[in-house]
Design a protein around this motif. Structure first.
Motif, mmCIF file in Angstrom:
data_model
loop_
_atom_site.group_PDB
_atom_site.id
_atom_site.type_symbol
_atom_site.label_atom_id
_atom_site.label_comp_id
_atom_site.label_asym_id
_atom_site.label_seq_id
_atom_site.Cartn_x
_atom_site.Cartn_y
_atom_site.Cartn_z
ATOM 1 N N SER A 126 -18.264 29.566 -112.596
ATOM 2 C CA SER A 126 -17.352 29.503 -113.744
ATOM 3 C C SER A 126 -16.754 30.886 -114.001
ATOM 4 N N LEU A 127 -15.535 30.856 -114.475
ATOM 5 C CA LEU A 127 -14.801 32.081 -114.782
ATOM 6 C C LEU A 127 -14.599 32.171 -116.286
ATOM 7 N N PRO A 128 -15.146 33.202 -116.914
ATOM 8 C CA PRO A 128 -14.967 33.350 -118.370
ATOM 9 C C PRO A 128 -13.511 33.528 -118.779
ATOM 10 N N VAL A 129 -12.704 34.108 -117.867
ATOM 11 C CA VAL A 129 -11.271 34.287 -118.123
ATOM 12 C C VAL A 129 -10.506 33.905 -116.867
ATOM 13 N N GLU A 130 -9.270 33.497 -117.061
ATOM 14 C CA GLU A 130 -8.418 33.175 -115.906
ATOM 15 C C GLU A 130 -8.074 34.474 -115.181
ATOM 16 N N ILE A 131 -8.161 34.437 -113.864
ATOM 17 C CA ILE A 131 -7.841 35.620 -113.060
ATOM 18 C C ILE A 131 -6.380 35.529 -112.647
ATOM 19 N N ASN A 132 -5.533 36.299 -113.336
ATOM 20 C CA ASN A 132 -4.102 36.268 -113.041
ATOM 21 C C ASN A 132 -3.502 37.667 -112.948
ATOM 22 N N ALA A 133 -4.363 38.661 -112.693
ATOM 23 C CA ALA A 133 -3.900 40.041 -112.528
ATOM 24 C C ALA A 133 -4.878 40.775 -111.622
ATOM 25 N N LEU A 134 -4.445 41.896 -111.071
ATOM 26 C CA LEU A 134 -5.340 42.716 -110.270
ATOM 27 C C LEU A 134 -6.444 43.262 -111.170
ATOM 28 N N GLY A 135 -7.614 43.499 -110.585
ATOM 29 C CA GLY A 135 -8.700 44.078 -111.371
ATOM 30 C C GLY A 135 -10.055 43.575 -110.925
ATOM 31 N N VAL A 136 -11.052 43.911 -111.730
ATOM 32 C CA VAL A 136 -12.435 43.513 -111.462
ATOM 33 C C VAL A 136 -12.827 42.462 -112.490
ATOM 34 N N TYR A 137 -13.414 41.386 -112.002
ATOM 35 C CA TYR A 137 -13.812 40.268 -112.856
ATOM 36 C C TYR A 137 -15.256 39.886 -112.529
ATOM 37 N N ILE A 138 -15.862 39.155 -113.442
ATOM 38 C CA ILE A 138 -17.217 38.643 -113.225
ATOM 39 C C ILE A 138 -17.177 37.121 -113.352
ATOM 40 N N ALA A 139 -17.705 36.452 -112.333
ATOM 41 C CA ALA A 139 -17.878 34.995 -112.382
ATOM 42 C C ALA A 139 -19.366 34.728 -112.593
ATOM 43 N N VAL A 140 -19.669 33.610 -113.211
ATOM 44 C CA VAL A 140 -21.058 33.215 -113.423
ATOM 45 C C VAL A 140 -21.374 32.071 -112.470
ATOM 46 N N VAL A 141 -22.463 32.234 -111.712
ATOM 47 C CA VAL A 141 -22.904 31.218 -110.764
ATOM 48 C C VAL A 141 -24.162 30.580 -111.333
ATOM 49 N N ASP A 142 -24.078 29.289 -111.634
ATOM 50 C CA ASP A 142 -25.193 28.542 -112.217
ATOM 51 C C ASP A 142 -26.096 28.041 -111.085
ATOM 52 N N LEU A 143 -27.227 28.714 -110.886
ATOM 53 C CA LEU A 143 -28.137 28.384 -109.792
ATOM 54 C C LEU A 143 -29.236 27.413 -110.218
ATOM 55 N N HIS A 144 -29.571 27.422 -111.507
ATOM 56 C CA HIS A 144 -30.666 26.615 -112.064
ATOM 57 C C HIS A 144 -30.504 26.695 -113.567
ATOM 58 N N LYS A 145 -31.080 25.750 -114.296
ATOM 59 C CA LYS A 145 -30.917 25.806 -115.754
ATOM 60 C C LYS A 145 -31.471 27.103 -116.332
ATOM 61 N N GLU A 146 -32.395 27.743 -115.627
ATOM 62 C CA GLU A 146 -32.990 28.992 -116.080
ATOM 63 C C GLU A 146 -32.416 30.228 -115.376
ATOM 64 N N VAL A 147 -31.568 30.045 -114.358
ATOM 65 C CA VAL A 147 -31.123 31.182 -113.544
ATOM 66 C C VAL A 147 -29.613 31.145 -113.327
ATOM 67 N N LYS A 148 -28.962 32.219 -113.750
ATOM 68 C CA LYS A 148 -27.528 32.376 -113.538
ATOM 69 C C LYS A 148 -27.290 33.755 -112.921
ATOM 70 N N ALA A 149 -26.386 33.807 -111.964
ATOM 71 C CA ALA A 149 -26.052 35.072 -111.310
ATOM 72 C C ALA A 149 -24.650 35.503 -111.707
ATOM 73 N N ASN A 150 -24.453 36.805 -111.807
ATOM 74 C CA ASN A 150 -23.128 37.364 -112.050
ATOM 75 C C ASN A 150 -22.564 37.840 -110.720
ATOM 76 N N LEU A 151 -21.396 37.343 -110.392
ATOM 77 C CA LEU A 151 -20.726 37.691 -109.139
ATOM 78 C C LEU A 151 -19.506 38.543 -109.450
ATOM 79 N N GLU A 152 -19.476 39.743 -108.876
ATOM 80 C CA GLU A 152 -18.343 40.643 -109.084
ATOM 81 C C GLU A 152 -17.205 40.261 -108.143
ATOM 82 N N ILE A 153 -16.008 40.156 -108.712
ATOM 83 C CA ILE A 153 -14.811 39.798 -107.950
ATOM 84 C C ILE A 153 -13.800 40.935 -108.091
#
Length: 158
Positions: A126-153
């Motif tokens: 999931s993306l907390p904000v729409e990516i429509n410009a150059l820059g660094v963003y963080i996506a959230v990867v839902d791996l388990h109800k107890e575990v979420k990873a932050n992915l740098e884009i």
């Protein structure tokens, strides 16, 4: 008693009391209590939140073949692996510096797999904000109800 206090069934609801009773049963070798004490630490229910303590109790339960603990430890390992990496997405931009459209989760998971060899399910990203410009963003990867990873884009110009 831990479950009763955790859920407020037959007694008052208290995460602190639940954690106390889970700990008492866990140190006596009760695998279910070990796993639930790990959950208490993971979420800060009745104890100070501590990923280190959570992992310790999950590991103890997993060593006794407790499947839920084994599953969550695998997801924690995946989280650490994902968070060690980032994904670079190169896109064309218009004369005004704007993207043509926006970056999608499909693009993110495809590029992440191409760059790292790790396959992600786009439905779990999931993306907390729409990516429509150059820059660094963080996506959230839902791996388990107890575990979420932050992915740098990193969105870069092609």
């Amino acid at each position: 008693l831990g479950n009763c206090h955790h859920n407020g069934k037959g007694t008052w609801q208290s995460y602190t009391e639940a954690a106390k009773w889970y700990r008492e049963a866990a140190v006596q070798g009760n695998v279910d209590a070990q796993y639930k004490l790990g959950n208490c630490y993971k979420n800060g229910y009745g104890v100070e939140q501590s990923d280190e303590e959570a992992t310790k109790w999950y590991r103890i339960a997993a060593e006794q073949e407790y499947e839920d603990a084994q599953c969550i430890l695998n997801r924690i390992s995946e989280k650490e692996e994902i968070e060690e990496k980032c994904v670079n997405i190169y896109i064309k931009i218009g004369a005004d510096g704007k993207l043509f459209g926006h970056v999608t989760t499909k693009q993110i998971v495809e590029e992440f797999e191409a760059q790292t060899g790790i396959r992600l399910d786009k439905r779990k990203v999931s993306l907390p904000v729409e990516i429509n410009a150059l820059g660094v963003y963080i996506a959230v990867v839902d791996l388990h109800k107890e575990v979420k990873a932050n992915l740098e884009i990193n969105v870069l110009e092609k």
